[in-house]
Design an enzyme around this catalytic site. Structure first.
Site, PDB file in Angstrom:
ATOM      1  CB  SER A 143      -0.874  -0.015   1.265  1.00 47.77           C
ATOM      2  OG  SER A 143      -1.494   1.235   1.485  1.00 47.77           O
ATOM      3  CE1 TYR A 156      -3.788  -2.493   5.595  1.00 49.99           C
ATOM      4  CE2 TYR A 156      -3.284  -0.157   5.371  1.00 49.99           C
ATOM      5  CZ  TYR A 156      -3.627  -1.367   4.810  1.00 49.99           C
ATOM      6  OH  TYR A 156      -3.794  -1.457   3.441  1.00 49.99           O
TER       7      TYR A 156
END
Length: 263
Positions: A143, A156
């Site tokens: 990401s 995360y």
């Protein structure tokens, strides 16, 4: 077996979002599939649709990847079935939102298992076989979160930083082996991910146009086939990931915190 088959691709988290779109692209390109997800009902529907539309073979493996034994079970099941995996796509992952001292520990331990440990374990198991064969590809889904700390999504963001660093390192190690590693670093993408994490109404996402999962998947697939190491979909995402290195980390962290707060 499809006579035009180019090989077999294993895709985790393939029942929805980027994983589903990647599976569809591989099917359209005449790859047989191993679909891994905990949503068995969706996998059955997807397998039936793909087999009918593309004439490929689909194996469904229903697994909860937060369970530590799952990677070895997947590998063993395929070995016993005589299935050789040519392309591994580590797509499964999830996040949460909130102050670290207030969020649920068990949820975060499961996140570490899925986003980081399972990805590493599957890569280790299948990579050894690929190197022996002198051929194979791995696509790890990270990401743009990988490029900076992420207050309110601390765990995360950290898992995605690991995926990026790990992928770059082994891509270097594998030069000359015939095996390549690509890491896909999308920005915010239209999917159920943001609803599940509670991020849908943050300043970062509220009323913002996001890239769709199909586009992200196609960019990732194309980069994998071109043997690129890092791919960041979208001009703004590319620009931001490069600019961040020139801004003091403390300021970057404050900006990310502000963007992830609710309006």
């Amino acid at each position: 077996m499809n006579i035009k088959c180019q090989g077999t691709a294993l895709i985790t988290g393939s029942a929805s979002g980027i994983g589903y779109q990647l599976a569809r692209i591989f099917a359209a390109e005449n790859y047989n599939l191993v679909l891994v997800d905990r949503d068995g009902i969706k996998l059955l529907d997807i397998a039936a649709d793909f087999q009918k539309e593309f004439g490929i073979s689909v194996i469904n493996i229903i697994k909860d990847l937060s369970i530590p034994t799952s990677p070895q079970e997947i590998f063993t099941e395929l070995q016993q079935a005589g299935v050789k995996v040519d392309i591994l796509v580590n797509n499964a992952g999830f996040g949460n939102h909130g102050l670290f001292h207030e969020t649920d520990l068990n949820n975060e331990l499961e996140m570490l298992q899925v986003n980081l440990v399972c990805l590493t374990h599957l890569t280790k198991l299948f990579l050894r076989e690929m190197v022996k064969e002198g051929n194979g590809k791995i696509l790890n889904v990270s990401s743009t979160a990988a490029f900076q700390p992420g207050p309110l999504m601390a765990v995360y963001f950290a898992t995605k930083a690991y995926v990026l660093s790990f992928s770059e390192a082994i891509a270097n190690e594998l030069e000359g082996t015939g095996v390549t590693v690509t890491v896909l670093c999308p920005g915010s993408t239209t999917s159920a991910f943001h609803e599940r994490t509670g991020m849908a109404y943050s300043k970062l996402l509220k009323d913002k146009k996001m890239m769709d999962a199909e586009t992200v998947a196609q960019i990732g697939y194309d980069a994998l086939m071109r043997k690129k190491t890092i791919v960041i979909p979208g001009f703004i995402n590319k620009l931001m990931s490069k600019c961040i290195r020139f801004i003091p980390r403390k300021i970057v962290t404050k900006i990310v915190r502000n963007m992830q707060e609710d309006k």
